[in-house]
Design a protein around this motif. Structure first.
Motif, PDB file in Angstrom:
ATOM      1  N   TYR A   1       4.686  -2.785   2.956  1.00 23.39           N
ATOM      2  CA  TYR A   1       4.360  -4.112   2.438  1.00 23.39           C
ATOM      3  C   TYR A   1       4.295  -5.110   3.577  1.00 23.39           C
ATOM      4  O   TYR A   1       5.076  -5.035   4.524  1.00 23.39           O
ATOM      5  N   GLU A  54       5.644   3.589   0.882  1.00 21.83           N
ATOM      6  CA  GLU A  54       5.002   2.322   0.630  1.00 21.83           C
ATOM      7  C   GLU A  54       5.268   1.398   1.812  1.00 21.83           C
ATOM      8  O   GLU A  54       6.327   1.457   2.429  1.00 21.83           O
ATOM      9  N   GLU A 111       0.829  -1.206   0.000  1.00 14.89           N
ATOM     10  CA  GLU A 111       0.000   0.000   0.000  1.00 14.89           C
ATOM     11  C   GLU A 111       0.860   1.251   0.000  1.00 14.89           C
ATOM     12  O   GLU A 111       1.975   1.262   0.515  1.00 14.89           O
ATOM     13  N   ARG A 112       0.331   2.274  -0.648  1.00 12.58           N
ATOM     14  CA  ARG A 112       0.956   3.590  -0.627  1.00 12.58           C
ATOM     15  C   ARG A 112       0.249   4.371   0.467  1.00 12.58           C
ATOM     16  O   ARG A 112      -0.982   4.471   0.483  1.00 12.58           O
TER      17      ARG A 112
END
Length: 195
Positions: free
Chosen positions: A44, A42, A23-24
């Motif tokens: 992860y 970001e 996700e950003r």
């Protein structure tokens, strides 16, 4: 996400959810000089993980695994193979303790009854949100229940390696062991003079 008065207007956009979630995260951050700036990062992760180093005080040996890791291969290191402690992902509703016992059976073929929690760490906090729960456990030859090797349905092909503690430490020096969890747990055993 935690509350911090220097962070506001947090938004998240899922970029991928193939294996884990990438996700950003955009947010406003207040620097020490009082200025606010919009930042993007970001993150992860899939779930938290576990890792365990099995050691035998009688034979002064440890049990490690060797398996193919695509990030290691892409980095051009050791033809993609990593020598490391046993580890895995914690399933939903599962405790780290139950997970690490399950993983030791699946990957190494050992039943673990003497488990000791060491720490919970972030291995790459700049990008990966996974926390890894680190354990050690004593083993005896009688604790071996099968050959291990991982689960075929999970695409695992794991070689179980039993070696002397001294040999494992030498493999850190020779860069044959490059996994951070493995290095931390071997050093924990060394610092605490367990072997």
């Amino acid at each position: 996400m935690g509350k911090d008065k220097r962070i506001k207007n947090i938004t998240s956009t899922v970029l991928s959810q193939f294996w884990g979630k990438l996700e950003r995260i955009d947010f406003d951050f207040k620097f020490k000089d009082g200025n606010w700036k919009r930042l993007s990062h970001e993150a992860y992760g899939k779930s938290d993980g576990v890792a365990i180093l099995l050691y035998n005080p009688e034979t002064r040996s440890v049990v490690l695994s060797k398996q193919f890791r695509i990030p290691v291969y892409v980095a051009g290191v050791s033809e993609g193979y990593s020598i490391e402690v046993c580890g895995g992902s914690v399933d939903e509703g599962e405790s780290p303790e139950s997970c690490v016992i399950r993983e030791a059976q699946e990957e190494l073929g050992y039943h673990v009854s003497n488990l000791k929690f060491i720490s919970t760490v972030f291995l790459s906090p700049g990008i990966v949100r996974e926390q890894v729960h680190l354990f050690i456990g004593e083993y005896r030859d009688s604790d071996r229940i099968d050959n291990g090797g991982g689960l075929e349905v999970e695409g695992e092909e794991i070689e179980v390696l039993e070696m002397s503690f001294k040999e494992a430490l030498n493999m850190i020096d020779s860069n044959e062991i490059i996994d951070a969890r493995t290095i931390m747990l071997l050093q924990y055993i060394r610092i605490n003079k367990l072997l």
